[in-house]
Motif scaffolding. Structure first.
Motif, PDB file in Angstrom:
ATOM      1  N   TRP A   1      30.875  -0.377  -7.919  1.00  0.00           N
ATOM      2  CA  TRP A   1      31.694  -0.030  -7.079  1.00  0.00           C
ATOM      3  C   TRP A   1      31.734  -0.902  -5.687  1.00  0.00           C
ATOM      4  O   TRP A   1      32.723  -0.736  -5.194  1.00  0.00           O
ATOM      5  CB  TRP A   1      31.341   1.578  -6.806  1.00  0.00           C
ATOM      6  CG  TRP A   1      30.004   1.685  -6.138  1.00  0.00           C
ATOM      7  CD1 TRP A   1      28.898   2.040  -6.726  1.00  0.00           C
ATOM      8  CD2 TRP A   1      29.849   1.779  -4.900  1.00  0.00           C
ATOM      9  NE1 TRP A   1      28.016   1.989  -5.657  1.00  0.00           N
ATOM     10  CE2 TRP A   1      28.394   2.010  -4.452  1.00  0.00           C
ATOM     11  CE3 TRP A   1      30.573   1.502  -3.421  1.00  0.00           C
ATOM     12  CZ2 TRP A   1      27.687   2.053  -3.364  1.00  0.00           C
ATOM     13  CZ3 TRP A   1      29.952   1.776  -2.282  1.00  0.00           C
ATOM     14  CH2 TRP A   1      28.616   2.000  -2.200  1.00  0.00           C
ATOM     15  N   ARG A   2      30.915  -1.450  -5.344  1.00  0.00           N
ATOM     16  CA  ARG A   2      30.634  -2.239  -4.228  1.00  0.00           C
ATOM     17  C   ARG A   2      31.602  -3.350  -4.044  1.00  0.00           C
ATOM     18  O   ARG A   2      32.495  -3.680  -3.379  1.00  0.00           O
ATOM     19  CB  ARG A   2      29.419  -2.765  -4.086  1.00  0.00           C
ATOM     20  CG  ARG A   2      28.237  -1.713  -3.489  1.00  0.00           C
ATOM     21  CD  ARG A   2      27.074  -2.157  -3.089  1.00  0.00           C
ATOM     22  NE  ARG A   2      25.928  -0.911  -2.886  1.00  0.00           N
ATOM     23  CZ  ARG A   2      25.381  -0.566  -3.980  1.00  0.00           C
ATOM     24  NH1 ARG A   2      25.719  -0.647  -5.178  1.00  0.00           N
ATOM     25  NH2 ARG A   2      24.596   0.568  -3.515  1.00  0.00           N
ATOM     26  N   ASP A   3      31.737  -3.913  -5.669  1.00  0.00           N
ATOM     27  CA  ASP A   3      32.721  -5.038  -5.711  1.00  0.00           C
ATOM     28  C   ASP A   3      34.170  -4.624  -5.532  1.00  0.00           C
ATOM     29  O   ASP A   3      34.920  -5.410  -5.030  1.00  0.00           O
ATOM     30  CB  ASP A   3      32.464  -5.774  -6.915  1.00  0.00           C
ATOM     31  CG  ASP A   3      31.377  -6.406  -7.184  1.00  0.00           C
ATOM     32  OD1 ASP A   3      30.609  -6.811  -6.257  1.00  0.00           O
ATOM     33  OD2 ASP A   3      30.693  -6.413  -8.280  1.00  0.00           O
TER      34      ASP A   3
ATOM     35  N   ARG B   1      35.260  -1.990  -3.777  1.00  0.00           N
ATOM     36  CA  ARG B   1      35.441  -1.773  -2.412  1.00  0.00           C
ATOM     37  C   ARG B   1      35.859  -3.134  -1.571  1.00  0.00           C
ATOM     38  O   ARG B   1      36.655  -2.941  -0.872  1.00  0.00           O
ATOM     39  CB  ARG B   1      34.245  -0.917  -1.780  1.00  0.00           C
ATOM     40  CG  ARG B   1      34.719  -0.615  -0.342  1.00  0.00           C
ATOM     41  CD  ARG B   1      33.293   0.482   0.110  1.00  0.00           C
ATOM     42  NE  ARG B   1      32.157  -0.243   0.090  1.00  0.00           N
ATOM     43  CZ  ARG B   1      30.944   0.348   0.687  1.00  0.00           C
ATOM     44  NH1 ARG B   1      31.113   1.623   1.046  1.00  0.00           N
ATOM     45  NH2 ARG B   1      29.781  -0.429   0.751  1.00  0.00           N
ATOM     46  N   GLU B   2      35.135  -4.044  -1.865  1.00  0.00           N
ATOM     47  CA  GLU B   2      35.332  -5.393  -1.092  1.00  0.00           C
ATOM     48  C   GLU B   2      36.857  -5.889  -1.629  1.00  0.00           C
ATOM     49  O   GLU B   2      37.587  -6.346  -0.805  1.00  0.00           O
ATOM     50  CB  GLU B   2      34.208  -6.512  -1.718  1.00  0.00           C
ATOM     51  CG  GLU B   2      33.029  -6.168  -0.960  1.00  0.00           C
ATOM     52  CD  GLU B   2      33.111  -6.138   0.682  1.00  0.00           C
ATOM     53  OE1 GLU B   2      33.777  -7.049   0.984  1.00  0.00           O
ATOM     54  OE2 GLU B   2      32.400  -5.111   1.188  1.00  0.00           O
TER      55      GLU B   2
ATOM     56  N   GLU C   1      27.474   5.433  -8.355  1.00  0.00           N
ATOM     57  CA  GLU C   1      26.554   4.647  -8.836  1.00  0.00           C
ATOM     58  C   GLU C   1      25.909   4.733 -10.227  1.00  0.00           C
ATOM     59  O   GLU C   1      26.019   3.652 -10.896  1.00  0.00           O
ATOM     60  CB  GLU C   1      25.178   4.434  -8.228  1.00  0.00           C
ATOM     61  CG  GLU C   1      24.275   3.414  -8.430  1.00  0.00           C
ATOM     62  CD  GLU C   1      24.700   2.015  -7.853  1.00  0.00           C
ATOM     63  OE1 GLU C   1      24.104   0.980  -8.201  1.00  0.00           O
ATOM     64  OE2 GLU C   1      25.154   2.055  -6.610  1.00  0.00           O
TER      65      GLU C   1
ATOM     66  N   TRP D   1      26.919   9.280  -3.305  1.00  0.00           N
ATOM     67  CA  TRP D   1      26.926   7.677  -3.897  1.00  0.00           C
ATOM     68  C   TRP D   1      26.133   7.726  -4.869  1.00  0.00           C
ATOM     69  O   TRP D   1      26.326   6.604  -5.719  1.00  0.00           O
ATOM     70  CB  TRP D   1      26.611   6.970  -2.543  1.00  0.00           C
ATOM     71  CG  TRP D   1      27.921   6.987  -1.782  1.00  0.00           C
ATOM     72  CD1 TRP D   1      27.712   7.527  -0.482  1.00  0.00           C
ATOM     73  CD2 TRP D   1      29.043   6.238  -1.878  1.00  0.00           C
ATOM     74  NE1 TRP D   1      29.092   7.238   0.258  1.00  0.00           N
ATOM     75  CE2 TRP D   1      29.990   6.550  -0.453  1.00  0.00           C
ATOM     76  CE3 TRP D   1      29.554   5.568  -2.907  1.00  0.00           C
ATOM     77  CZ2 TRP D   1      31.246   5.964  -0.447  1.00  0.00           C
ATOM     78  CZ3 TRP D   1      31.081   5.119  -2.708  1.00  0.00           C
ATOM     79  CH2 TRP D   1      31.542   5.343  -1.579  1.00  0.00           C
TER      80      TRP D   1
END
Length: 261
Positions: A234-236, A238-239, A228, A224
Motif C-alpha cells: 500500500w505504501r507504493d 500511496r507514493e 497491511e 493500518w
C-alpha cells in the motif's frame, strides 16, 4: 431558554465571501468560508480555486494573517494546477488516444447508428451517429469508464470480502475533487472514477483501504494493520498517488468537460 426554543434555534450557517491576496505574479481572489464545523483555519486548493476556511471563533484578521503567511505555498499549489490545464479534451475525429489503466490506448472514430465506445486488441473504437452532441460523447465516455471500473471491482471484491464484518451496502463511482474514496456510516462505498485511468494496483489499493473502514472507521494503527494484512504494497500505491494523482483527476475532468466554443 425553554427546551422548545432551544430545539427550534437554527444552527449557525456557513458564510462565504472573497478576499484578495497578492502573489508574486498575480492578485488572487480566494474564497473565504466561515464554517461552524471547522476546527482550525485551513487553506486549500483544488480545481475550483483557493479556499480559506475559518472556524466561528477565528477573527478575520487571523485569517488574513494565515493567508499572508502561506502565500508561497499557495503560489506553488496554483502552479501545479496550472500544469494540469494541458490535459487532453474529448473532440470527435480529433482525439486519437485515451487513458485507461495506466496506459494510453489508441482511439479510432466510426459512424454508427448509436453511441458506444468499445475496446479490442487494437485499442478503443468510438461509434457515433452523425449528429451526436458533445454531451453524448461525454456521457458515452463516462459510461465506458464506469463499466471498466465496475469490471475491475467485480474481479477484486470477492478476494477481500472474507474477514470483513459485512460487505459494502452499495457502490457509486463519482468524479471526486480531492478524495479517492469514502465510506458512509450506512456502508455505502464511493470511489473516484479517475481511478480507472491509473494503474490497476493503485485502484485496488483504494478499494482495500475503504473496505478496511468497515472494520475500523478511522486511521488508527489497528486500521493500518488491517490494510497491511490485505495489501502489503500500500505504501507504493500511496507514493504513486502523490506523484500522479493530480494528473489523473485533471485528465478525467478535461475529458468529461464541455468544450468551449
Amino acid at each position: 431558554m425553554s427546551l422548545r426554543r432551544l430545539l427550534l434555534k437554527p444552527s449557525p450557517s456557513i458564510e462565504r465571501d472573497t478576499v484578495l491576496v497578492q502573489l508574486p505574479d498575480q492578485q488572487l481572489e480566494v474564497q473565504r468560508v466561515r464554517d461552524p464545523r471547522a476546527k482550525r483555519i485551513k487553506l486549500s486548493v483544488d480545481e475550483r480555486g483557493a479556499r480559506l476556511t475559518l472556524p466561528l471563533r477565528a477573527s478575520l484578521v487571523s485569517g488574513d494573517r494565515f493567508l499572508h503567511e502561506h502565500r508561497q505555498w499557495l503560489a506553488l499549489q496554483l502552479d501545479k494546477y496550472a500544469g494540469d490545464d494541458n490535459a487532453a479534451v474529448l473532440a470527435r475525429n480529433v482525439t486519437s488516444e485515451l487513458p485507461l489503466r495506466g496506459a494510453t490506448l489508441p482511439l479510432a472514430w466510426h459512424e454508427g447508428r448509436y453511441s458506444r465506445l468499445t475496446r479490442d486488441e487494437h485499442g478503443l473504437h468510438f461509434h457515433l451517429p452523425g449528429r451526436a452532441s458533445d454531451a453524448t460523447l461525454q456521457r458515452t465516455l463516462r459510461e465506458f469508464y464506469e463499466a471498466e471500473a465496475r469490471a475491475d471491482i467485480g474481479r477484486w471484491l470477492p478476494r477481500y470480502l472474507p474477514g470483513l464484518p459485512r460487505g459494502p451496502a452499495r457502490l457509486r463511482l463519482k468524479v471526486m475533487s480531492s478524495q479517492w474514496g469514502s465510506l458512509s456510516p450506512d456502508g455505502s462505498l464511493a470511489l473516484d472514477l479517475a481511478l480507472v485511468l491509473g494503474r490497476p494496483s493503485a485502484f485496488e489499493y483504494v478499494l482495500v483501504h475503504e473496505l478496511c473502514h468497515l472494520i475500523h472507521a478511522n486511521h488508527s494503527p489497528r486500521f493500518w494493520h488491517e490494510v497491511e494484512a490485505r495489501f502489503p504494497e500500500w505504501r507504493d500505491e500511496r507514493e504513486y498517488f502523490h506523484a500522479h494523482g493530480r494528473g489523473l483527476k485533471a485528465s478525467l475532468r478535461a475529458l468529461l468537460a464541455t468544450p468551449s466554443r
